[in-house]
Motif scaffolding. Structure first.
Motif, short mmCIF file in Angstrom:
data_model
loop_
_atom_site.label_atom_id
_atom_site.label_comp_id
_atom_site.label_asym_id
_atom_site.label_seq_id
_atom_site.Cartn_x
_atom_site.Cartn_y
_atom_site.Cartn_z
N SER A 23 37.23 2.35 30.76
CA SER A 23 38.47 1.61 30.64
C SER A 23 39.52 2.42 29.88
O SER A 23 39.31 2.83 28.76
CB SER A 23 38.20 0.28 29.92
N ILE A 24 40.64 2.65 30.55
CA ILE A 24 41.76 3.38 29.96
C ILE A 24 42.76 2.33 29.49
O ILE A 24 43.31 1.59 30.29
CB ILE A 24 42.43 4.31 30.99
N ASP A 25 42.99 2.28 28.17
CA ASP A 25 43.87 1.24 27.65
C ASP A 25 45.17 1.79 27.06
O ASP A 25 46.00 1.03 26.58
CB ASP A 25 43.15 0.39 26.60
N SER A 26 45.36 3.11 27.12
CA SER A 26 46.60 3.69 26.64
C SER A 26 46.85 4.99 27.40
O SER A 26 45.93 5.60 27.95
CB SER A 26 46.53 3.97 25.13
N TYR A 27 48.10 5.40 27.39
CA TYR A 27 48.46 6.65 28.04
C TYR A 27 47.70 7.81 27.41
O TYR A 27 47.15 8.66 28.11
CB TYR A 27 49.97 6.86 27.92
N GLU A 28 47.61 7.83 26.09
CA GLU A 28 46.91 8.90 25.40
C GLU A 28 45.43 8.92 25.77
O GLU A 28 44.83 9.98 25.95
CB GLU A 28 47.08 8.77 23.88
N ALA A 29 44.83 7.75 25.91
CA ALA A 29 43.42 7.69 26.33
C ALA A 29 43.26 8.27 27.74
O ALA A 29 42.28 8.95 28.03
CB ALA A 29 42.90 6.26 26.27
N GLY A 30 44.23 8.00 28.59
CA GLY A 30 44.22 8.57 29.94
C GLY A 30 44.34 10.07 29.92
O GLY A 30 43.67 10.79 30.66
N VAL A 31 45.20 10.57 29.05
CA VAL A 31 45.37 12.02 28.88
C VAL A 31 44.05 12.64 28.45
O VAL A 31 43.60 13.65 28.99
CB VAL A 31 46.49 12.32 27.85
N GLU A 32 43.41 12.03 27.48
CA GLU A 32 42.12 12.54 26.99
C GLU A 32 41.07 12.49 28.09
O GLU A 32 40.26 13.42 28.23
CB GLU A 32 41.68 11.74 25.78
N ALA A 33 41.07 11.43 28.88
CA ALA A 33 40.10 11.29 29.96
C ALA A 33 40.31 12.38 31.01
O ALA A 33 39.35 13.02 31.46
CB ALA A 33 40.21 9.90 30.58
N HIS A 34 41.56 12.62 31.41
CA HIS A 34 41.84 13.68 32.39
C HIS A 34 41.41 15.03 31.85
O HIS A 34 40.82 15.83 32.58
CB HIS A 34 43.33 13.70 32.71
N THR A 35 41.70 15.30 30.59
CA THR A 35 41.35 16.58 29.99
C THR A 35 39.86 16.82 30.04
O THR A 35 39.39 17.90 30.39
CB THR A 35 41.85 16.66 28.52
N LYS A 36 39.10 15.80 29.72
CA LYS A 36 37.64 15.92 29.73
C LYS A 36 37.12 16.24 31.13
O LYS A 36 36.29 17.14 31.29
CB LYS A 36 37.00 14.63 29.20
N VAL A 37 37.62 15.53 32.14
CA VAL A 37 37.15 15.77 33.50
C VAL A 37 37.57 17.15 33.99
O VAL A 37 36.77 17.87 34.59
CB VAL A 37 37.64 14.67 34.47
N MET A 38 38.81 17.54 33.70
CA MET A 38 39.26 18.87 34.14
C MET A 38 38.44 19.97 33.47
O MET A 38 38.11 20.98 34.10
CB MET A 38 40.75 19.04 33.83
N THR A 39 38.10 19.78 32.22
CA THR A 39 37.26 20.76 31.52
C THR A 39 35.88 20.83 32.17
O THR A 39 35.32 21.92 32.34
CB THR A 39 37.16 20.39 30.03
N GLU A 40 35.34 19.68 32.57
CA GLU A 40 34.06 19.66 33.27
C GLU A 40 34.16 20.41 34.59
O GLU A 40 33.22 21.11 34.99
CB GLU A 40 33.60 18.22 33.50
N MET A 41 35.29 20.24 35.28
CA MET A 41 35.47 20.92 36.57
C MET A 41 35.47 22.44 36.40
O MET A 41 34.87 23.15 37.21
CB MET A 41 36.75 20.43 37.25
N VAL A 42 36.12 22.92 35.37
CA VAL A 42 36.12 24.37 35.12
C VAL A 42 34.72 24.83 34.76
O VAL A 42 34.28 25.89 35.21
CB VAL A 42 37.16 24.74 34.03
N LYS A 43 34.00 24.05 33.98
CA LYS A 43 32.61 24.39 33.63
C LYS A 43 31.76 24.52 34.90
O LYS A 43 30.94 25.44 35.02
CB LYS A 43 32.03 23.33 32.69
N VAL A 44 31.98 23.62 35.85
CA VAL A 44 31.25 23.70 37.12
C VAL A 44 31.55 25.03 37.81
O VAL A 44 30.64 25.70 38.31
CB VAL A 44 31.60 22.49 38.02
N LEU A 45 32.83 25.43 37.82
CA LEU A 45 33.18 26.71 38.44
C LEU A 45 32.54 27.89 37.71
O LEU A 45 32.13 28.87 38.34
CB LEU A 45 34.70 26.90 38.46
N GLU A 46 32.46 27.79 36.40
CA GLU A 46 31.87 28.88 35.61
C GLU A 46 30.42 29.14 35.99
O GLU A 46 29.92 30.26 35.87
CB GLU A 46 31.97 28.58 34.11
N ASP A 47 29.74 28.13 36.48
CA ASP A 47 28.33 28.26 36.84
C ASP A 47 28.10 28.79 38.26
O ASP A 47 26.96 28.99 38.67
CB ASP A 47 27.62 26.91 36.68
N VAL A 48 29.18 29.01 39.02
CA VAL A 48 29.05 29.49 40.40
C VAL A 48 28.79 31.00 40.40
O VAL A 48 29.53 31.77 39.79
CB VAL A 48 30.32 29.17 41.22
#
Length: 129
Positions: A23-48
């Motif tokens: 549950s995203i209840d603020s803009y800042e929480a959404g920003v943090e959520a996007h950052t976490k997922v994008m960081t995970e995506m880069v980590k996935v690329l690092e393992d290729v």
């Protein structure tokens, strides 16, 4: 390659990037959520390292793209802060953003090398519009 990096970074800035699709209840929480997922995506690329790991990574990126879509949908329901607040958030996250850009840039060649990754990455980025 630079075009892809530009898309990644633009997506982060426009979506204000950030984590979990709970549950995203603020803009800042959404920003943090996007950052976490994008960081995970880069980590996935690092393992290729080869075609098999690229195929596995593409599936993971597709799943993470679904999380980005969920976060973006929730953020669309939250009032966007005024320009001054967005600028303040961007300033607070500048160092984090620069570190992310460096990490992401190092992986962009893999998107060109493995078309399956590029396709998955592009679909994931499209969910943030």
């Amino acid at each position: 390659m630079w075009r892809i990096l530009g898309i990644v970074c633009s997506g982060l800035i426009v979506a204000a990037c950030g984590g979990d699709s709970g549950s995203i209840d603020s803009y800042e929480a959404g920003v943090e959520a996007h950052t976490k997922v994008m960081t995970e995506m880069v980590k996935v690329l690092e393992d290729v390292t080869d075609e098999a790991s690229a195929n596995k990574a593409a599936a993971e990126i597709e799943e993470l793209g679904g999380r980005l879509a969920s976060i973006s949908a929730q953020m669309a329901e939250i009032p966007r802060p005024d320009a001054a607040e967005v600028q303040k958030l961007a300033k607070q996250r500048r160092a984090e953003g620069m570190a992310f850009q460096e990490r992401a840039a190092a992986q962009m060649e893999k998107l060109a090398q493995y078309p399956v990754l590029l396709e998955a990455w592009t679909r994931a980025m499209d969910t943030m519009r």
